[in-house]
Design an enzyme around this catalytic site. Structure first.
Site, PDB file in Angstrom:
ATOM      1  N   HIS A  80       8.097  11.092  12.872  1.00 31.10           N
ATOM      2  CA  HIS A  80       7.503  11.323  14.353  1.00 31.10           C
ATOM      3  C   HIS A  80       7.347  13.048  13.260  1.00 31.10           C
ATOM      4  O   HIS A  80       7.128  13.154  12.230  1.00 31.10           O
ATOM      5  CB  HIS A  80       8.191  12.313  15.278  1.00 31.10           C
ATOM      6  CG  HIS A  80       7.625  12.718  16.082  1.00 31.10           C
ATOM      7  ND1 HIS A  80       6.610  14.561  16.304  1.00 31.10           N
ATOM      8  CD2 HIS A  80       6.992  11.844  17.549  1.00 31.10           C
ATOM      9  CE1 HIS A  80       6.565  13.830  17.329  1.00 31.10           C
ATOM     10  NE2 HIS A  80       6.160  13.057  17.959  1.00 31.10           N
ATOM     11  N   GLU A 132       9.338   5.924  20.928  1.00 30.77           N
ATOM     12  CA  GLU A 132       8.721   4.751  21.172  1.00 30.77           C
ATOM     13  C   GLU A 132      10.230   3.340  21.732  1.00 30.77           C
ATOM     14  O   GLU A 132       9.760   2.475  21.373  1.00 30.77           O
ATOM     15  CB  GLU A 132       7.591   4.281  20.660  1.00 30.77           C
ATOM     16  CG  GLU A 132       6.452   4.933  20.343  1.00 30.77           C
ATOM     17  CD  GLU A 132       5.233   4.670  20.715  1.00 30.77           C
ATOM     18  OE1 GLU A 132       5.358   4.214  22.349  1.00 30.77           O
ATOM     19  OE2 GLU A 132       3.944   6.012  21.625  1.00 30.77           O
TER      20      GLU A 132
HETATM   21  C1  LIG Z   1       4.452   9.027  13.649  1.00 27.93           C
HETATM   22  C2  LIG Z   1       3.784   8.979  12.454  1.00 27.93           C
HETATM   23  C3  LIG Z   1       2.349   8.639  12.118  1.00 27.93           C
HETATM   24  C4  LIG Z   1       3.754  10.432  11.459  1.00 27.93           C
HETATM   25  O1  LIG Z   1       3.061  10.162  10.565  1.00 27.93           O
HETATM   26  P1  LIG Z   1       3.743  11.588   9.832  1.00 27.93           P
HETATM   27  O2  LIG Z   1       3.561  12.988  10.488  1.00 27.93           O
HETATM   28  O3  LIG Z   1       1.535  11.546   8.978  1.00 27.93           O
HETATM   29  O4  LIG Z   1       4.063  11.130   8.500  1.00 27.93           O
HETATM   30  P2  LIG Z   1       3.596  10.539   7.384  1.00 27.93           P
HETATM   31  O5  LIG Z   1       2.992   8.980   7.447  1.00 27.93           O
HETATM   32  O6  LIG Z   1       2.876  11.232   6.596  1.00 27.93           O
HETATM   33  O7  LIG Z   1       4.995   9.346   6.200  1.00 27.93           O
HETATM   34  C5  LIG Z   1       6.117  10.740   5.743  1.00 27.93           C
HETATM   35  C6  LIG Z   1       6.615   9.287   4.582  1.00 27.93           C
HETATM   36  O8  LIG Z   1       7.441   8.179   5.473  1.00 27.93           O
HETATM   37  C7  LIG Z   1       7.251   7.182   5.712  1.00 27.93           C
HETATM   38  N1  LIG Z   1       7.046   6.488   7.092  1.00 27.93           N
HETATM   39  C8  LIG Z   1       6.709   7.873   8.411  1.00 27.93           C
HETATM   40  N2  LIG Z   1       7.544   6.519   9.124  1.00 27.93           N
HETATM   41  C9  LIG Z   1       7.190   5.753   8.215  1.00 27.93           C
HETATM   42  C10 LIG Z   1       7.794   4.715   9.163  1.00 27.93           C
HETATM   43  N3  LIG Z   1       7.949   4.153  10.488  1.00 27.93           N
HETATM   44  N4  LIG Z   1       8.371   3.453   8.333  1.00 27.93           N
HETATM   45  C11 LIG Z   1       8.284   3.967   7.119  1.00 27.93           C
HETATM   46  N5  LIG Z   1       8.341   4.988   6.105  1.00 27.93           N
HETATM   47  C12 LIG Z   1       7.777   5.713   7.282  1.00 27.93           C
HETATM   48  C13 LIG Z   1       5.399   7.597   5.178  1.00 27.93           C
HETATM   49  O9  LIG Z   1       5.304   6.220   3.934  1.00 27.93           O
HETATM   50  C14 LIG Z   1       5.577   9.058   4.070  1.00 27.93           C
HETATM   51  O10 LIG Z   1       6.087   8.840   2.845  1.00 27.93           O
HETATM   52  P3  LIG Z   1       5.545   9.167   1.336  1.00 27.93           P
HETATM   53  O11 LIG Z   1       5.780  10.329   1.517  1.00 27.93           O
HETATM   54  O12 LIG Z   1       6.418   7.524   0.618  1.00 27.93           O
HETATM   55  O13 LIG Z   1       3.820   8.680   1.162  1.00 27.93           O
HETATM   56  C15 LIG Z   1       4.282   7.713  11.600  1.00 27.93           C
HETATM   57  O14 LIG Z   1       5.745   8.309  11.412  1.00 27.93           O
HETATM   58  C16 LIG Z   1       4.630   6.329  11.367  1.00 27.93           C
HETATM   59  O15 LIG Z   1       3.688   5.887  11.166  1.00 27.93           O
HETATM   60  N6  LIG Z   1       4.911   5.664  12.663  1.00 27.93           N
HETATM   61  C17 LIG Z   1       5.276   4.587  12.716  1.00 27.93           C
HETATM   62  C18 LIG Z   1       4.059   4.388  14.292  1.00 27.93           C
HETATM   63  C19 LIG Z   1       5.066   4.877  15.418  1.00 27.93           C
HETATM   64  O16 LIG Z   1       5.676   4.611  15.122  1.00 27.93           O
HETATM   65  N7  LIG Z   1       4.191   5.389  16.249  1.00 27.93           N
HETATM   66  C20 LIG Z   1       4.399   6.430  17.582  1.00 27.93           C
HETATM   67  C21 LIG Z   1       4.675   8.045  17.084  1.00 27.93           C
HETATM   68  S1  LIG Z   1       5.353   8.596  18.691  1.00 27.93           S
END
Ligand SMILES: CC(C)(COP(=O)(O)OP(=O)(O)OC[C@H]1O[C@@H](n2cnc3c(N)ncnc32)[C@H](O)[C@@H]1OP(=O)(O)O)[C@@H](O)C(=O)NCCC(=O)NCCS
Length: 512
Positions: free
Chosen positions: A397, A450
């Site tokens: 998140h 979720e």
């Molecule tokens: C929710 C979300 C979009 C937040 O995105 P964000 O704040 O931009 O976070 P980032 O994508 O920059 O993630 C930071 C790091 O954690 C990792 N990470 C974050 N969520 C992850 C996940 N669900 N699975 C694996 N790795 C994850 C990223 O790959 C990144 O790694 P890095 O530092 O090696 O690049 C992201 O966690 C995600 O895509 N989750 C899965 C989708 C989901 O559950 N969405 C519903 C949200 S309520």
């Protein structure tokens, strides 16, 4: 994000340079300048520039000397001219040389002549270099941590694992109050008294019906849409149009509130009608005596659900009404900040919510459980997925760096109603948290709303296709509270971007 490219002298200089030797005659060199169409030659000793001879020098020469054939370049050139380096920024070179009255500057690297640049070119480019406006703040990618508005709707405290609607803990509201109470809290600023609740529910009831002009075309919308979210987007737009919603800029606060109330009330009805129409079933009218969540399920099946199941769905809906400045809420506020109508803002919110990184994940979280199949497979499956760079749906998140309180609450709801997948989901949750801690150390990734939402909704009889629409069924209330707040004290939201493309102005090629 890439850094802005600084244009250098090398980008604007001409090369190769027309040169002359100091011993050559003025007439030979002047003929060379004419033949090459240049206004100057750089005088070199080997590759090293030692002087510059310009048209201006030739004019002076012509006025004073009769024969160019007998006169050497070295006698009329400007010796030891000021030069520029090729990697020097254009603005810097221009600033350093502007006061001298030069027209042409040799460009020199390691004592070697590599080009020539005219002061006119330097000036033209230097003047159109993007300037940093005073007060400009460069925000981080994804606007993480940037405060863009003031709100009294609610907030999320990521490090504490806490979020609230106005002054109340949102999870406590979900545990203790019915959805309409929370809706009233968000729209009218306080939890209702018994009398206020009765009046509010009476106000909402007729607004749940789909306007006739929309109901008549809903079968075509359902047939033309790939899924319920797409159909909802279109149908909401049509409700706003058929009800004659006016730009928020032109209408008083009470009319804005009525518009928003109608869209919130009709959204669950539209969702279920679209779903049923897609399955070739007739829509079911809202039930007058059922609670919010129970009516939602009623419109799906035409049967009164077990009260615990109706309540579980309603609790999910309460927990998802609002959640700080998330992507769809921001979108809705941006749209209404232009003075557009409430319908336009809600349509935008639906669009933003539909993406898998926002609201499109709960069915994918259940798909993950299906793909893993059994607890024994979990670790190998997850290690492989994360190593391949996949995101594990239902985890991570932007704001929470600890347990998401919604996931903790929904886990307890799933346990209370005895959801089939709860034991498996809990074991997978633990494995995901462990694997992510191992492979993504320091990122603090935990289950988000979720993950257990899917487990609860599935047990309550909601098909996967309705997971994201069900998220929308309640989040529309959060968008509305936010857009009403925005409209009440508005300034158009209009940030800036840093241009990082090819530097302008390139001449536009003529049409061939
Ligand atoms: C929710 C979300 C979009 C937040 O995105 P964000 O704040 O931009 O976070 P980032 O994508 O920059 O993630 C930071 C790091 O954690 C990792 N990470 C974050 N969520 C992850 C996940 N669900 N699975 C694996 N790795 C994850 C990223 O790959 C990144 O790694 P890095 O530092 O090696 O690049 C992201 O966690 C995600 O895509 N989750 C899965 C989708 C989901 O559950 N969405 C519903 C949200 S309520």
């Amino acid at each position: 994000m890439s850094q802005h490219v600084v244009r250098t002298v090398a980008d604007v200089m001409s090369a190769p340079v027309v040169t002359a030797l100091p011993s050559e005659s003025i007439s030979d060199v002047s003929a060379r300048m004419r033949d090459n169409g240049v206004g100057s030659v750089v005088v070199v000793d080997g590759a090293r520039p030692i002087g510059i001879l310009t048209e201006r020098d030739l004019v002076r020469f012509g006025a004073e000397v009769a024969s160019g054939a007998a006169t050497k370049v070295s006698e009329w050139m400007t010796a030891d001219p000021d030069c520029a380096g090729p990697s020097e920024g254009v603005q810097h070179a221009f600033a350093a040389l502007a006061d001298h009255g030069y027209r042409h500057i040799p460009v020199v690297e390691d004592d070697n002549l590599v080009g020539i640049v005219s002061m006119r070119d330097l000036m033209r480019v230097a003047q159109i270099q993007p300037v940093v406006h005073p007060g400009t703040i460069e925000a981080p990618p994804g606007l993480e941590g940037v405060i863009v508005a003031e709100t009294s709707v609610g907030d999320v405290r990521g490090l504490e694992g806490f979020y609230h609607y106005r002054q109340y803990d949102a999870v406590e509201l979900a545990a203790k109050r019915r959805l309409e109470d929370v809706w009233h809290l968000l729209f009218d600023g306080r939890l209702p008294s018994d009398t206020e609740r009765a009046a509010f529910v009476a106000e909402i009831k007729p607004l749940r019906r789909i306007p006739e002009s929309v109901a008549s075309v809903l079968p075509s919308i359902a047939a033309a849409s790939a899924n319920v979210m797409e159909g909802l987007r279109t149908a909401i737009s049509l409700v706003a149009a058929s009800e004659g919603f006016q730009p928020t800029l032109d209408i008083p606060a009470d009319e804005r509130r009525t518009n928003a109330l109608q869209l919130c009330a009709v959204t669950p009805t539209l969702i279920m009608a679209l779903y049923r129409l897609k399955a070739d079933d007739q829509p079911i009218e809202p039930h007058d005596d059922l609670g919010y969540g129970a009516n939602y399920l009623w419109m799906l099946t035409g049967e009164e659900p077990d009260p615990d199941i109706g309540r579980a769905v309603e609790q999910y809906q309460v927990t998802t009404i609002d959640h700080g400045f998330n992507a769809s809420t921001f979108t809705a506020r941006v749209i209404v900040s232009t003075g557009a109508d409430v319908g336009a803002a809600v349509v935008g919110g639906i669009g933003a919510l539909s993406g898998p990184l926002h609201g499109g994940a709960p069915s994918r979280a259940l798909d993950l459980l299906d793909a893993i199949g059994s607890p024994d497979n979990a670790r190998a499956y997850l290690v492989d997925a994360v190593t391949r760079g996949e995101k594990i749906m239902g985890f991570g998140h932007r704001v929470y760096k600890t347990d998401d309180p919604r996931s903790v609450f929904l886990r307890s709801v799933a346990e209370r109603i005895g959801a089939e997948k709860i034991a498996f989901a809990k074991s997978v949750e633990q494995t995901v948290v462990d694997v992510l801690a191992e492979l993504k150390p320091g990122r603090n990734l935990y289950a988000n709303v979720e993950f257990y939402a899917g487990v609860v909704m599935e047990h309550c009889g909601l098909p996967r296709e309705l997971f994201t629409p069900t998220f929308a069924s309640s989040r529309v209330i959060g968008w509305s509270a936010n857009l009403l707040e925005q409209a009440a004290d508005n300034r158009i939201i209009r940030p800036s971007a840093k241009y990082v493309g090819p530097l302008p102005p390139e001449p536009v090629p003529d049409v061939e």
